[in-house]
Write an enzyme that holds these catalytic residues in place. Structure first.
Site, PDB file in Angstrom:
ATOM      1  N   LYS A  64      24.999  86.522  38.089  1.00  0.00           N
ATOM      2  CA  LYS A  64      25.329  85.345  38.886  1.00  0.00           C
ATOM      3  C   LYS A  64      24.070  84.767  39.537  1.00  0.00           C
ATOM      4  O   LYS A  64      23.159  85.512  39.904  1.00  0.00           O
ATOM      5  CB  LYS A  64      26.327  85.780  39.968  1.00  0.00           C
ATOM      6  CG  LYS A  64      26.922  84.672  40.787  1.00  0.00           C
ATOM      7  CD  LYS A  64      27.932  85.258  41.778  1.00  0.00           C
ATOM      8  CE  LYS A  64      28.638  84.209  42.587  1.00  0.00           C
ATOM      9  NZ  LYS A  64      29.655  84.792  43.481  1.00  0.00           N
ATOM     10  N   SER A  72      33.668  82.218  42.899  1.00  0.00           N
ATOM     11  CA  SER A  72      32.401  81.576  42.730  1.00  0.00           C
ATOM     12  C   SER A  72      31.571  82.130  41.569  1.00  0.00           C
ATOM     13  O   SER A  72      30.523  81.569  41.259  1.00  0.00           O
ATOM     14  CB  SER A  72      31.605  81.694  44.029  1.00  0.00           C
ATOM     15  OG  SER A  72      31.363  83.030  44.361  1.00  0.00           O
ATOM     16  N   SER A 108      35.881  86.099  44.412  1.00  0.00           N
ATOM     17  CA  SER A 108      34.919  85.430  43.527  1.00  0.00           C
ATOM     18  C   SER A 108      34.600  86.151  42.221  1.00  0.00           C
ATOM     19  O   SER A 108      34.044  85.543  41.310  1.00  0.00           O
ATOM     20  CB  SER A 108      33.613  85.172  44.279  1.00  0.00           C
ATOM     21  OG  SER A 108      33.817  84.169  45.227  1.00  0.00           O
TER      22      SER A 108
END
Ligand SMILES: *[C@@H]1O[C@H](CO)[C@@H](O)[C@H](O)[C@H]1NC(C)=O
Ligand SMILES: *[C@@H]1O[C@H](CO)[C@@H](O)[C@H](O)[C@H]1NC(C)=O
Ligand SMILES: *[C@@H]1O[C@H](CO)[C@@H](O)[C@H](O)[C@H]1NC(C)=O
Length: 592
Positions: free
Chosen positions: A154, A229, A253
């Site tokens: 990420k 996310s 997330s």
């Protein structure tokens, strides 16, 4: 409109007209420049930085394309399809015994990721030092458990020489001096980190979109979002462009994109894995902790990865992490489980598909000899507003606002931006006015005011602890091992996530509780689910419920998941349960 345009216009008027016009034009221009000047200037600075970052990204794509082309020319591309088709344990085995070369694996995935990225826009940068990583690997004699496995991470997980922006322009120039602990550990265990993946601006959203890198689409239908996310990761793994990735989770997330993109994801107990070197979404937030965890196509991959990273290297690099290696005894135990389950948390009524997923798995678990016990998580609306929202926006959103103020706000963050920009007294007033008509919206607005004083903040901390104690007491009363519950899905239509921060009740509960939790994709939306959705009213039949119904409509064929959870530090038990769910489901549906 730009300052230079205004300047040109002014000069034109000066050269062509008489003196009255000249004075008027000068005064007008000075006024407009004073009012709008700072805003235009901010926008210009922002766009300049964004352009620079986009160029950096494009360069990394070109470089990687060059490497892949060169690799294919050497005639080593033949194995590509076979490699992409292998599961992680199969791939690891072949890498270990040398039957497939590290380069072939890496470039097969890079090639696939490049293709996928063109459609989904999921990668923020390709890490072009991967050949150097391979060289480093070859210097070490013993092969680590992740030897040669390509991994994506990420965007805000620190990687040397790259920024961790969280979609915020002010961080573009802040290049990391060293890798984050998790990246160091992955490399030490033999992994090759090849890409960083997209996120929402500020990370406090579950639609992966930001003005720097753009919007990430869903791999199963490009008219849907990939969630967030960790959305770029979800899309990349769900589309087959990566076999293993790392994300972070503070309200769902890791789990939300795993569900929306049809993969599996695991959020460990907070601090079971080190978060050192990961840019926090909200600096200083301690009431709810961010967790880092793996995402992959199946549970075996998650387990393989957890075993690899729970190692001495991590405990040495981050001594604040409890030195607990993977407990294989717990994971391989086969005694039947007592499974607490619920069809609804009493707050977000699951849509027909979500509910069916839970009930199907419940039936399979019972048939396999496990005991299913109905369980009701206590006071979910209190958890959502008073515990979760009040934690995330404990400062009334000031930290987030400060971050956003230095940026152009992403359209998918509009609602959050309004929330953090509205003064507390106005929120109080709105909450009061809306109370009789829309109690949920009223409570929502009220909670976003955050703590009113240090005393109030301490009170909130106490409330968090008390709730955890209460929940564990309920759990103990029923003598549960694990929990099976609904997972938000299917993927939303684009543009709905920003107004539905309330809908993540299924996931945020386990962040508040600090329990490990994971999702397993088990089925997909059927025509019947879609037809039944027409009658969906929710628990409240209010604007939030109506919005949720619209968000998930038109989802036939999209993946659906269930969520599994266990008590803190029972990560291995949670994974064992996830594996059980996956195995039973695959056997039932004849999926290999
Ligand atoms: C992919 O794997 C499946 C089962 O593991 C196999 O049936 C299939 O033929 C494979 N496809 C390719 C292209 O190798
Ligand atoms: C608003 O928040 C305060 C403080 O958190 C709380 O005491 C009050 O009950 C809330 N009001 C409503 C209408 O929810
Ligand atoms: C993708 O989603 C859109 C929007 O809901 C829908 O109209 C379309 O039929 C879907 N496409 C497929 C292939 O399912």
């Amino acid at each position: 409109m730009d300052l230079s345009l205004l300047h040109d216009k002014w000069k034109q008027v000066l050269s062509e007209h008489n003196w009255q016009w000249k004075v008027l034009a000068t005064v007008g221009c000075v006024l407009v420049a004073t009012i709008y000047g700072p805003k235009w200037n901010k926008k210009r600075r922002f766009l300049k930085k964004v352009k620079q970052e986009r160029e950096r990204r494009a360069k990394s794509v070109r470089l990687m394309e060059g490497k892949v082309t060169k690799f294919k020319k050497q005639g080593s591309g033949a194995d590509c399809r076979r490699i992409l088709n292998m599961s992680l344990p199969e791939l690891v085995k072949e890498l270990q015994d040398g039957s497939v070369p590290v380069e072939s694996v890496l470039y097969s995935y890079v090639n696939k990721a490049l293709e996928l990225d063109k459609d989904l826009n999921c990668v923020t940068v390709f890490l072009t030092d991967c050949e150097a990583q391979i060289e480093e690997l070859k210097k070490i004699k013993t092969k680590g458990p992740l030897y040669g496995v390509p991994i994506s991470i990420k965007e805000h997980i620190g990687y040397k020489g790259h920024p961790s922006t969280c979609g915020l322009a002010q961080y573009i120039d802040e290049l990391e001096n060293e890798d984050s602990v998790i990246v160091k550990v992955l490399k030490k265990q033999g992994a090759i980190v090849f890409a960083k993946t997209n996120v929402p601006q500020t990370l406090i959203s579950y639609e992966s979109s930001n003005p720097i890198y753009g919007f990430t689409c869903n791999p199963h239908n490009q008219s849907k979002g990939s969630s967030g996310s960790t959305g770029g990761e979800g899309a990349l793994i769900g589309g087959g462009g990566s076999i293993l990735g790392f994300g972070t989770d503070i309200g769902g997330s890791i789990r939300l994109p795993s569900s929306f993109c049809g993969i599996t994801g695991f959020k460990p107990t907070p601090n079971r894995l080190s978060t050192l070197g990961i840019r926090p979404c909200i600096d200083g937030l301690q009431s709810v902790l961010v967790c880092v965890g793996p995402m992959a196509r199946d549970v075996d991959s998650l387990v393989l990865c957890m075993k690899a990273v729970l190692c001495d290297e991590m405990f040495k690099l981050d001594p604040t992490v409890p030195p607990l290696p993977f407990n294989d005894k717990v994971y391989t135990e086969s005694k039947p489980l007592r499974v607490g389950y619920y069809e609804t948390d009493g707050f977000t009524l699951p849509n027909p598909g979500m509910r069916r997923a839970v009930l199907e798995i419940k039936t399979l678990l019972e048939a396999a000899g496990h005991t299913l016990v109905p369980f009701t998580p206590p006071r979910l609306d209190y958890v959502k507003y008073e515990l979760f929202l009040k934690a995330i926006l404990g400062d009334g959103g000031k930290t987030l606002k400060e971050k956003l103020d230095k940026n152009i706000c992403d359209p998918h963050l509009k609602d959050l931006n309004i929330i953090v920009s509205t003064p507390g007294f106005l929120k109080k007033l709105m909450s009061f006015v809306l109370w009789p008509l829309y109690p949920r919206i009223s409570k929502f607005i009220n909670a976003t005011r955050g703590a009113s004083s240090v005393k109030d903040h301490w009170h909130h901390q106490t409330a968090l602890q008390e709730y955890q104690t209460e929940f564990i007491a309920e759990w103990r009363k029923l003598d549960l091992d694990v929990i099976l519950c609904p997972m938000l899905g299917p993927a939303f239509n684009i543009g709905y996530a920003k107004g539905l921060l309330v809908a993540i009740s299924s996931t945020m509960l386990y962040n508040v509780l600090q329990f490990p939790a994971g999702v397993v994709t088990v089925t997909s939306v059927t025509e019947e689910d879609e037809a039944e959705l027409k009658n969906y009213k929710g628990h409240y039949n209010d604007p939030f419920d109506r919005l949720f119904k619209e968000a998930v409509s038109g989802g036939v064929g999209l993946p659906l998941s269930v969520q599994c959870a266990s008590l803190p530090y029972q990560d291995e038990l949670c994974l064992r349960f996830m594996k059980e769910v996956e195995t039973l489901n695959r056997a039932h549906k004849n999926i290999k």
